[in-house]
Design a protein around this motif. Structure first.
Motif, PDB file in Angstrom:
ATOM      1  N   MET A 109       4.818  70.659  66.505  1.00 52.09           N
ATOM      2  CA  MET A 109       5.596  69.586  67.100  1.00 52.09           C
ATOM      3  C   MET A 109       6.789  69.303  66.191  1.00 52.09           C
ATOM      4  SD  MET A 109       4.411  65.700  68.134  1.00 52.09           S
ATOM      5  CE  MET A 109       3.211  66.257  69.316  1.00 52.09           C
ATOM      6  N   SER A 110       7.964  69.201  66.794  1.00 56.35           N
ATOM      7  CA  SER A 110       9.180  68.967  66.019  1.00 56.35           C
ATOM      8  C   SER A 110       9.250  67.513  65.544  1.00 56.35           C
ATOM      9  CB  SER A 110      10.412  69.283  66.869  1.00 56.35           C
ATOM     10  OG  SER A 110      10.586  68.298  67.870  1.00 56.35           O
ATOM     11  N   LEU A 111      10.114  67.270  64.558  1.00 55.36           N
ATOM     12  CA  LEU A 111      10.309  65.904  64.058  1.00 55.36           C
ATOM     13  C   LEU A 111      10.810  64.996  65.176  1.00 55.36           C
ATOM     14  CD1 LEU A 111      11.967  66.595  60.602  1.00 55.36           C
ATOM     15  CD2 LEU A 111       9.683  65.685  61.020  1.00 55.36           C
ATOM     16  N   LYS A 112      11.705  65.512  66.008  1.00 60.39           N
ATOM     17  CA  LYS A 112      12.228  64.738  67.132  1.00 60.39           C
ATOM     18  C   LYS A 112      11.095  64.317  68.063  1.00 60.39           C
ATOM     19  CE  LYS A 112      15.098  65.080  71.203  1.00 60.39           C
ATOM     20  NZ  LYS A 112      15.860  65.973  72.069  1.00 60.39           N
ATOM     21  N   GLU A 113      10.209  65.224  68.375  1.00 57.83           N
ATOM     22  CA  GLU A 113       9.082  64.920  69.270  1.00 57.83           C
ATOM     23  C   GLU A 113       8.147  63.889  68.649  1.00 57.83           C
ATOM     24  OE1 GLU A 113       8.721  69.193  71.613  1.00 57.83           O
ATOM     25  OE2 GLU A 113       7.703  68.932  69.699  1.00 57.83           O
ATOM     26  N   LYS A 114       7.908  64.014  67.351  1.00 60.99           N
ATOM     27  CA  LYS A 114       7.059  63.038  66.664  1.00 60.99           C
ATOM     28  C   LYS A 114       7.697  61.657  66.665  1.00 60.99           C
ATOM     29  CE  LYS A 114       4.697  66.275  63.618  1.00 60.99           C
ATOM     30  NZ  LYS A 114       4.459  66.688  62.239  1.00 60.99           N
ATOM     31  N   LEU A 115       9.004  61.603  66.405  1.00 62.22           N
ATOM     32  CA  LEU A 115       9.705  60.320  66.401  1.00 62.22           C
ATOM     33  C   LEU A 115       9.700  59.672  67.778  1.00 62.22           C
ATOM     34  CD1 LEU A 115      12.709  61.161  64.093  1.00 62.22           C
ATOM     35  CD2 LEU A 115      10.954  59.438  63.658  1.00 62.22           C
ATOM     36  N   GLN A 116       9.821  60.474  68.820  1.00 62.16           N
ATOM     37  CA  GLN A 116       9.849  59.945  70.175  1.00 62.16           C
ATOM     38  C   GLN A 116       8.511  59.326  70.590  1.00 62.16           C
ATOM     39  OE1 GLN A 116      11.362  63.338  72.315  1.00 62.16           O
ATOM     40  NE2 GLN A 116      13.442  62.560  72.237  1.00 62.16           N
ATOM     41  N   GLN A 117       7.454  59.614  69.863  1.00 66.39           N
ATOM     42  CA  GLN A 117       6.148  59.030  70.139  1.00 66.39           C
ATOM     43  C   GLN A 117       5.916  57.743  69.355  1.00 66.39           C
ATOM     44  OE1 GLN A 117       3.346  62.129  69.280  1.00 66.39           O
ATOM     45  NE2 GLN A 117       3.748  63.216  71.182  1.00 66.39           N
ATOM     46  N   ASP A 118       6.745  57.493  68.362  1.00 68.20           N
ATOM     47  CA  ASP A 118       6.599  56.307  67.509  1.00 68.20           C
ATOM     48  C   ASP A 118       7.061  55.061  68.259  1.00 68.20           C
ATOM     49  OD1 ASP A 118       7.442  54.254  65.469  1.00 68.20           O
ATOM     50  OD2 ASP A 118       6.617  55.768  64.123  1.00 68.20           O
ATOM     51  N   ILE A 119       6.287  54.008  68.216  1.00 71.16           N
ATOM     52  CA  ILE A 119       6.595  52.772  68.934  1.00 71.16           C
ATOM     53  C   ILE A 119       7.923  52.180  68.481  1.00 71.16           C
ATOM     54  CG2 ILE A 119       5.306  51.226  67.400  1.00 71.16           C
ATOM     55  CD1 ILE A 119       5.497  50.949  71.228  1.00 71.16           C
ATOM     56  N   ARG A 120       8.290  52.360  67.217  1.00 70.46           N
ATOM     57  CA  ARG A 120       9.573  51.845  66.728  1.00 70.46           C
ATOM     58  C   ARG A 120      10.750  52.556  67.376  1.00 70.46           C
ATOM     59  NH1 ARG A 120       7.067  52.154  60.855  1.00 70.46           N
ATOM     60  NH2 ARG A 120       6.353  53.978  61.944  1.00 70.46           N
ATOM     61  N   GLU A 133      17.411  68.161  63.690  1.00 70.92           N
ATOM     62  CA  GLU A 133      16.209  68.341  62.869  1.00 70.92           C
ATOM     63  C   GLU A 133      16.520  68.322  61.371  1.00 70.92           C
ATOM     64  OE1 GLU A 133      12.748  68.916  63.574  1.00 70.92           O
ATOM     65  OE2 GLU A 133      13.234  68.193  65.577  1.00 70.92           O
ATOM     66  N   ARG A 134      17.587  68.977  60.969  1.00 69.82           N
ATOM     67  CA  ARG A 134      17.935  69.045  59.547  1.00 69.82           C
ATOM     68  C   ARG A 134      18.305  67.653  59.014  1.00 69.82           C
ATOM     69  NH1 ARG A 134      22.149  73.207  58.591  1.00 69.82           N
ATOM     70  NH2 ARG A 134      20.401  74.616  58.789  1.00 69.82           N
ATOM     71  N   ASP A 135      19.106  66.909  59.797  1.00 68.67           N
ATOM     72  CA  ASP A 135      19.504  65.564  59.374  1.00 68.67           C
ATOM     73  C   ASP A 135      18.307  64.625  59.300  1.00 68.67           C
ATOM     74  OD1 ASP A 135      22.136  66.352  59.179  1.00 68.67           O
ATOM     75  OD2 ASP A 135      22.728  65.497  61.113  1.00 68.67           O
TER      76      ASP A 135
END
Length: 76
Positions: free
Chosen positions: A1-12, A52-54
């Protein structure tokens, strides 16, 4: 799972970053920004751009730890 996908699941992300229009109110009210060079808009912009890099560089930096999660930004 990419960082973007993980962040999109975060409630914040869902409740805050996704709806940010970069108006600057968060920076104006942020206690950490008042005493340092911390700018919450840079954090939000980096996440919204989804490079992803940023995102990885941001997560490895000290900057994200300046946020004390007081939620003043969200209240405004």
């Amino acid at each position: 799972m990419s960082l973007k996908e993980k962040l999109q699941q975060d409630i914040r992300f869902i409740e805050g970053m996704k709806g940010c229009i970069n108006c600057g109110t968060c920076t104006a009210i942020c206690p950490a920004a008042a005493v340092s060079n911390y700018d919450p808009r840079i954090i939000v912009d980096t996440v919204q751009n989804a490079d992803e890099r940023d995102i990885e560089n941001l997560l490895k930096s000290d900057e994200i730890w300046y946020c004390g999660e007081c939620l003043s930004c969200k209240t405004r």
